[in-house]
Design a protein around this motif. Sequence first.
Motif, PDB file in Angstrom:
ATOM      1  N   MET A   1      42.122  42.764  46.896  1.00 27.50           N
ATOM      2  CA  MET A   1      41.066  41.814  46.521  1.00 27.50           C
ATOM      3  C   MET A   1      40.090  41.578  47.679  1.00 27.50           C
ATOM      4  N   PHE A   2      40.622  41.522  48.895  1.00 28.17           N
ATOM      5  CA  PHE A   2      39.783  41.289  50.065  1.00 28.17           C
ATOM      6  C   PHE A   2      39.748  42.497  50.998  1.00 28.17           C
ATOM      7  N   VAL A   3      40.262  43.626  50.526  1.00 32.04           N
ATOM      8  CA  VAL A   3      40.244  44.858  51.317  1.00 32.04           C
ATOM      9  C   VAL A   3      39.101  45.728  50.826  1.00 32.04           C
ATOM     10  N   ARG A   4      38.222  46.141  51.733  1.00 31.89           N
ATOM     11  CA  ARG A   4      37.065  46.942  51.367  1.00 31.89           C
ATOM     12  C   ARG A   4      37.373  48.419  51.599  1.00 31.89           C
ATOM     13  N   THR A   5      37.287  49.207  50.541  1.00 35.76           N
ATOM     14  CA  THR A   5      37.549  50.640  50.629  1.00 35.76           C
ATOM     15  C   THR A   5      36.319  51.465  50.246  1.00 35.76           C
ATOM     16  N   GLU A   6      35.223  50.778  49.865  1.00 41.77           N
ATOM     17  CA  GLU A   6      34.026  51.505  49.442  1.00 41.77           C
ATOM     18  C   GLU A   6      33.325  52.134  50.643  1.00 41.77           C
ATOM     19  N   SER A   7      32.575  53.176  50.365  1.00 37.22           N
ATOM     20  CA  SER A   7      31.661  53.717  51.368  1.00 37.22           C
ATOM     21  C   SER A   7      30.475  52.761  51.479  1.00 37.22           C
ATOM     22  N   PHE A   8      29.639  52.979  52.493  1.00 36.24           N
ATOM     23  CA  PHE A   8      28.474  52.110  52.673  1.00 36.24           C
ATOM     24  C   PHE A   8      27.584  52.138  51.434  1.00 36.24           C
ATOM     25  N   GLY A   9      27.341  53.333  50.912  1.00 39.38           N
ATOM     26  CA  GLY A   9      26.494  53.464  49.727  1.00 39.38           C
ATOM     27  C   GLY A   9      27.105  52.803  48.505  1.00 39.38           C
ATOM     28  N   GLN A  10      28.408  52.960  48.339  1.00 43.12           N
ATOM     29  CA  GLN A  10      29.092  52.340  47.209  1.00 43.12           C
ATOM     30  C   GLN A  10      29.039  50.814  47.300  1.00 43.12           C
ATOM     31  N   PHE A  11      29.170  50.295  48.519  1.00 42.13           N
ATOM     32  CA  PHE A  11      29.116  48.844  48.703  1.00 42.13           C
ATOM     33  C   PHE A  11      27.734  48.320  48.312  1.00 42.13           C
ATOM     34  N   LEU A  12      26.682  48.992  48.770  1.00 44.99           N
ATOM     35  CA  LEU A  12      25.326  48.564  48.438  1.00 44.99           C
ATOM     36  C   LEU A  12      25.095  48.549  46.933  1.00 44.99           C
ATOM     37  N   LYS A  13      25.618  49.555  46.256  1.00 47.34           N
ATOM     38  CA  LYS A  13      25.428  49.668  44.812  1.00 47.34           C
ATOM     39  C   LYS A  13      26.270  48.647  44.058  1.00 47.34           C
TER      40      LYS A  13
ATOM     41  N   PHE B   1      34.815  38.160  51.915  1.00 48.10           N
ATOM     42  CA  PHE B   1      35.177  37.219  50.859  1.00 48.10           C
ATOM     43  C   PHE B   1      34.169  37.150  49.716  1.00 48.10           C
ATOM     44  N   GLY B   2      32.990  37.735  49.893  1.00 47.15           N
ATOM     45  CA  GLY B   2      31.972  37.662  48.859  1.00 47.15           C
ATOM     46  C   GLY B   2      32.134  38.628  47.698  1.00 47.15           C
ATOM     47  N   PRO B   3      32.512  39.900  47.938  1.00 49.95           N
ATOM     48  CA  PRO B   3      32.527  40.878  46.846  1.00 49.95           C
ATOM     49  C   PRO B   3      33.376  40.491  45.643  1.00 49.95           C
ATOM     50  N   ALA B   4      34.568  39.955  45.869  1.00 46.52           N
ATOM     51  CA  ALA B   4      35.412  39.565  44.737  1.00 46.52           C
ATOM     52  C   ALA B   4      34.722  38.504  43.893  1.00 46.52           C
ATOM     53  N   LEU B   5      34.001  37.600  44.553  1.00 49.91           N
ATOM     54  CA  LEU B   5      33.287  36.556  43.815  1.00 49.91           C
ATOM     55  C   LEU B   5      32.050  37.102  43.111  1.00 49.91           C
ATOM     56  N   GLU B   6      31.328  38.009  43.769  1.00 45.60           N
ATOM     57  CA  GLU B   6      30.148  38.566  43.111  1.00 45.60           C
ATOM     58  C   GLU B   6      30.539  39.297  41.835  1.00 45.60           C
ATOM     59  N   ARG B   7      31.672  39.970  41.866  1.00 46.71           N
ATOM     60  CA  ARG B   7      32.108  40.680  40.671  1.00 46.71           C
ATOM     61  C   ARG B   7      32.748  39.729  39.660  1.00 46.71           C
ATOM     62  N   ALA B   8      33.507  38.758  40.150  1.00 45.57           N
ATOM     63  CA  ALA B   8      34.210  37.837  39.244  1.00 45.57           C
ATOM     64  C   ALA B   8      33.258  36.910  38.503  1.00 45.57           C
ATOM     65  N   ALA B   9      32.199  36.459  39.181  1.00 45.95           N
ATOM     66  CA  ALA B   9      31.250  35.527  38.570  1.00 45.95           C
ATOM     67  C   ALA B   9      30.007  36.224  38.034  1.00 45.95           C
ATOM     68  N   GLY B  10      29.750  37.430  38.512  1.00 43.16           N
ATOM     69  CA  GLY B  10      28.524  38.120  38.132  1.00 43.16           C
ATOM     70  C   GLY B  10      27.426  37.841  39.146  1.00 43.16           C
TER      71      GLY B  10
END
Length: 203
Positions: free
Chosen positions: A1-13, A84-93
């Motif tokens: 949930m709080f572990v980032r495995t994306e590439s830089f490009g994937q994270f931006l997208k 801590f932001g990505p899980a919330l951006e996806r969970a809330a939209g």
Amino acid sequence: MFVRTESFGQFLKSYPVISTIIAIQVILWLMMHAPFLSHNPIFELLAGVNVLITNGEYWRLITPIFMHVDFSHLFFNSFSLILFGPALERAAGKVYFLILYFACGIGANIATLFIQPPYYVHIGASGAIFGLFGVYIAVFLFNKELMPTQGRQVIIPIVVISVIMTFFQSGVNITGHIFGLISGILIGKLLVQLQKINFYKSY
């Protein structure tokens, strides 16, 4: 949930709101420290200064959220947002995440306006970051089933430690931290009640 495995490009997208916020923070920090500037017009124009806000410069309730004094300040807040932001951006939209992030930051700055002295100066995203923590707390308190058990085991101790450390660090806007957290709890409770947040969308 709080572990980032994306590439830089994937994270931006995948997380365009967070990516944009961090990009603005970095650009403003670089502009503040540009060697060809004899003084700091960016800081003078955008920093939160209570007396100037009461005199009608209301943009200073928003702009300090993007500004940071030094690189360590920028790095810590940006790293916290990435963690801590990505899980919330996806969970809330994207839309609700954007609303809650700025609502928490503005809530922290409004509290600072009313509680701190007139000539108090403040910058930094910490109020908004603590707001994110508040949303996690709200989900834990009001419907913990919306959050994976592993996530709860990680975020709750981090929030507790962060709040405690607020009172032992110099130069910290304690008011902003605490009221950012409170704003996040209130907004998080509303999102839970409206069924607008679910962390299982992160998987």
